[in-house]
Design a protein around this motif. Structure first.
Motif, PDB file in Angstrom:
ATOM      1  N   ASP A 135       0.796  -1.330  -0.504  1.00  0.00           N
ATOM      2  CA  ASP A 135       0.358  -0.070  -0.265  1.00  0.00           C
ATOM      3  C   ASP A 135       0.930   1.252   0.110  1.00  0.00           C
ATOM      4  N   HIS A 136       0.747   2.409  -0.530  1.00  0.00           N
ATOM      5  CA  HIS A 136       1.386   3.493  -0.820  1.00  0.00           C
ATOM      6  C   HIS A 136       0.036   4.464  -1.153  1.00  0.00           C
ATOM      7  N   SER A 137       0.140   5.769  -1.103  1.00  0.00           N
ATOM      8  CA  SER A 137      -0.761   7.005  -0.921  1.00  0.00           C
ATOM      9  C   SER A 137       0.320   8.453  -2.095  1.00  0.00           C
ATOM     10  N   PHE A 138      -0.385   8.290  -3.050  1.00  0.00           N
ATOM     11  CA  PHE A 138      -0.052   9.969  -4.079  1.00  0.00           C
ATOM     12  C   PHE A 138      -0.854  10.946  -3.779  1.00  0.00           C
ATOM     13  N   TRP A 139       0.516  11.631  -2.595  1.00  0.00           N
ATOM     14  CA  TRP A 139       0.205  13.157  -1.991  1.00  0.00           C
ATOM     15  C   TRP A 139       0.317  13.948  -3.274  1.00  0.00           C
ATOM     16  N   VAL A 140       0.171  15.000  -3.604  1.00  0.00           N
ATOM     17  CA  VAL A 140       0.789  15.917  -3.976  1.00  0.00           C
ATOM     18  C   VAL A 140       0.427  17.373  -2.815  1.00  0.00           C
ATOM     19  N   ILE A 141       1.082  17.884  -2.206  1.00  0.00           N
ATOM     20  CA  ILE A 141       1.195  18.435  -0.611  1.00  0.00           C
ATOM     21  C   ILE A 141      -0.520  19.836  -1.156  1.00  0.00           C
ATOM     22  N   ASP A 142       0.687  20.535  -2.044  1.00  0.00           N
ATOM     23  CA  ASP A 142      -0.520  21.580  -2.406  1.00  0.00           C
ATOM     24  C   ASP A 142      -1.606  21.625  -3.261  1.00  0.00           C
ATOM     25  N   PHE A 143      -1.113  20.002  -3.928  1.00  0.00           N
ATOM     26  CA  PHE A 143      -3.181  19.812  -4.113  1.00  0.00           C
ATOM     27  C   PHE A 143      -3.841  20.279  -3.256  1.00  0.00           C
ATOM     28  N   LEU A 144      -4.314  19.319  -2.081  1.00  0.00           N
ATOM     29  CA  LEU A 144      -4.613  19.110  -1.184  1.00  0.00           C
ATOM     30  C   LEU A 144      -6.088  17.799  -1.552  1.00  0.00           C
ATOM     31  N   TYR A 145      -5.157  17.004  -1.781  1.00  0.00           N
ATOM     32  CA  TYR A 145      -5.336  15.626  -2.039  1.00  0.00           C
ATOM     33  C   TYR A 145      -4.391  14.386  -2.803  1.00  0.00           C
ATOM     34  N   LYS A 146      -4.925  13.601  -2.309  1.00  0.00           N
ATOM     35  CA  LYS A 146      -4.152  12.809  -2.126  1.00  0.00           C
ATOM     36  C   LYS A 146      -5.006  10.911  -2.458  1.00  0.00           C
ATOM     37  N   LYS A 147      -4.686  10.506  -2.188  1.00  0.00           N
ATOM     38  CA  LYS A 147      -5.627   8.796  -2.738  1.00  0.00           C
ATOM     39  C   LYS A 147      -4.610   7.782  -2.922  1.00  0.00           C
ATOM     40  N   ASP A 148      -4.907   6.873  -2.039  1.00  0.00           N
ATOM     41  CA  ASP A 148      -3.636   5.478  -1.572  1.00  0.00           C
ATOM     42  C   ASP A 148      -4.235   4.588  -2.869  1.00  0.00           C
ATOM     43  N   MET A 149      -3.066   3.737  -3.221  1.00  0.00           N
ATOM     44  CA  MET A 149      -2.597   3.165  -4.326  1.00  0.00           C
ATOM     45  C   MET A 149      -2.466   1.524  -3.467  1.00  0.00           C
ATOM     46  N   LEU A 150      -3.362   0.880  -4.327  1.00  0.00           N
ATOM     47  CA  LEU A 150      -3.426  -0.156  -3.124  1.00  0.00           C
ATOM     48  C   LEU A 150      -3.486  -1.679  -4.482  1.00  0.00           C
ATOM     49  N   PRO A 151      -2.650  -3.059  -3.819  1.00  0.00           N
ATOM     50  CA  PRO A 151      -1.575  -3.138  -5.105  1.00  0.00           C
ATOM     51  C   PRO A 151      -3.113  -4.043  -5.353  1.00  0.00           C
ATOM     52  N   GLY A 152      -3.601  -4.491  -6.588  1.00  0.00           N
ATOM     53  CA  GLY A 152      -4.859  -4.887  -7.400  1.00  0.00           C
ATOM     54  C   GLY A 152      -5.817  -4.446  -7.617  1.00  0.00           C
ATOM     55  N   LYS A 153      -5.353  -2.952  -7.429  1.00  0.00           N
ATOM     56  CA  LYS A 153      -6.672  -2.007  -7.595  1.00  0.00           C
ATOM     57  C   LYS A 153      -5.983  -0.672  -7.996  1.00  0.00           C
ATOM     58  N   THR A 154      -6.883   0.138  -9.392  1.00  0.00           N
ATOM     59  CA  THR A 154      -6.521   1.471  -9.595  1.00  0.00           C
ATOM     60  C   THR A 154      -7.198   2.173  -9.151  1.00  0.00           C
ATOM     61  N   ASN A 155      -6.856   3.213  -8.653  1.00  0.00           N
ATOM     62  CA  ASN A 155      -7.736   3.883  -8.063  1.00  0.00           C
ATOM     63  C   ASN A 155      -6.788   5.485  -9.463  1.00  0.00           C
ATOM     64  N   TYR A 156      -8.463   6.299  -9.009  1.00  0.00           N
ATOM     65  CA  TYR A 156      -8.111   8.193 -10.230  1.00  0.00           C
ATOM     66  C   TYR A 156      -8.595   8.580  -9.534  1.00  0.00           C
ATOM     67  N   GLU A 157      -7.587  10.054 -10.429  1.00  0.00           N
ATOM     68  CA  GLU A 157      -7.455  11.648  -9.832  1.00  0.00           C
ATOM     69  C   GLU A 157      -8.245  12.558 -11.282  1.00  0.00           C
TER      70      GLU A 157
END
Length: 300
Positions: free
Chosen positions: A201-223
């Motif tokens: 498990d990871h999490s993609f976080w751009v601090i100044d975008f105030l937006y983050k999303k988990d990155m989970l094995p076997g599942k694709t998430n979107y922003e």
């Protein structure tokens, strides 16, 4: 005399609240102490919405807190044990109006928070029908891979393979920013980010975008967002993922459309054409993986 004293004590928290409110707030306070100032509120098309939800929630909660603190202090002072008093005060079994009040009001607050949060979340998570740019991001211990997908011809897509942040020698842990994985995005374009993990498990976080999303094995998430301000922004993994989690850093450079295309052309010139796929994943324990066949004496 006693009633006047009660009024004075009850007025203290109200007066303190009014003084704080009338004192005014700095721009940083109005921004909810979130990254950036007034001019960077619109780093993306979502940041103002996030700041508004955050600061409004805290204003409501502060108002509730002032009322509750005021009632606690008032009750503690007015109903304190006085000199010469003995025994227990008058006991009450219930107070129906009061019980209805402290049941209904919190319910209204919770429903209100839920409604505004759901409204903003739906707007932030709404997919673009036709994104201008699509980037597939892989999180890996402890770096990042970026696929810049060519929607018209995926075979002409280009990629970037990143490494974990490198600490400078004799610099007390300072990071060499020139070697940080860098994600390029065009300003004022609809961006779709696809997020996958190569291992844990990871999490993609751009601090100044105030937006983050988990990155989970076997599942694709979107922003989905539109970068609206040219600049360099810091990003990091926001999910504890192992020994060098603190070095899983990256940068986002929001540039003009011409500079963005020039960067893609640079990757093409470097021979980084194609897509980095799941073949580089190190986690083999996925739901769709087939179990290994058990050897037996019947095998030929």
């Amino acid at each position: 005399m006693r009633s006047n004293r009660r009024i004075r004590w009850a007025a203290v928290p109200v007066a303190v609240g009014l003084v704080i409110a009338l004192a005014g707030c700095s721009q940083q306070q109005l921004n909810g102490w979130l990254p950036g100032t007034e001019e960077t509120k619109d780093v993306t098309n979502h940041t103002s919405r996030v700041v508004g939800l955050w600061t409004t929630s805290w204003i409501v909660l502060l108002a509730v807190g002032l009322i509750v603190w005021g009632l606690i202090i008032w009750a503690a002072i007015v109903y304190r044990r006085r000199k010469g008093q003995t025994g227990l005060p008058v006991q009450m079994r219930y107070n129906m109006p009061l019980e209805i009040f402290y049941t209904i009001v919190p319910l209204i607050l919770v429903l209100g928070f839920f409604a505004f949060t759901a409204k903003d979340q739906a707007a932030i998570e709404k997919p673009f029908a036709q994104p201008d740019t699509t980037v597939h991001v892989y999180g890996k211990r402890w770096g990042w891979d970026f696929n810049y997908i060519n929607q018209n011809d995926p075979s002409k897509s280009v990629y970037y393979q990143g490494i974990q942040a490198q600490e400078e020698e004799n610099a007390n842990g300072a990071i060499d920013e020139s070697q940080l994985p860098t994600l390029y995005l065009p300003v004022d374009k609809k961006v779709k980010i696809e997020l996958d993990s190569r291992d844990v498990d990871h999490s993609f976080w751009v601090i100044d975008f105030l937006y983050k999303k988990d990155m989970l094995p076997g599942k694709t998430n979107y922003e989905y967002f539109i970068p609206q301000k040219i600049g360099t922004y810091q990003g990091k993994c926001a999910e504890l993922c192992g020994e060098y989690h603190s070095l899983m850093l990256f940068q986002v450079k929001v540039v003009s459309s011409s500079d963005y295309q020039a960067y893609l052309d640079t990757l093409t010139d470097q021979g980084k054409v194609g897509l980095l796929g799941d073949e580089y994943n190190t986690n083999t324990n996925q739901p769709d993986n087939k179990a290994p066949v058990t050897a037996s004496s019947d095998d030929k």
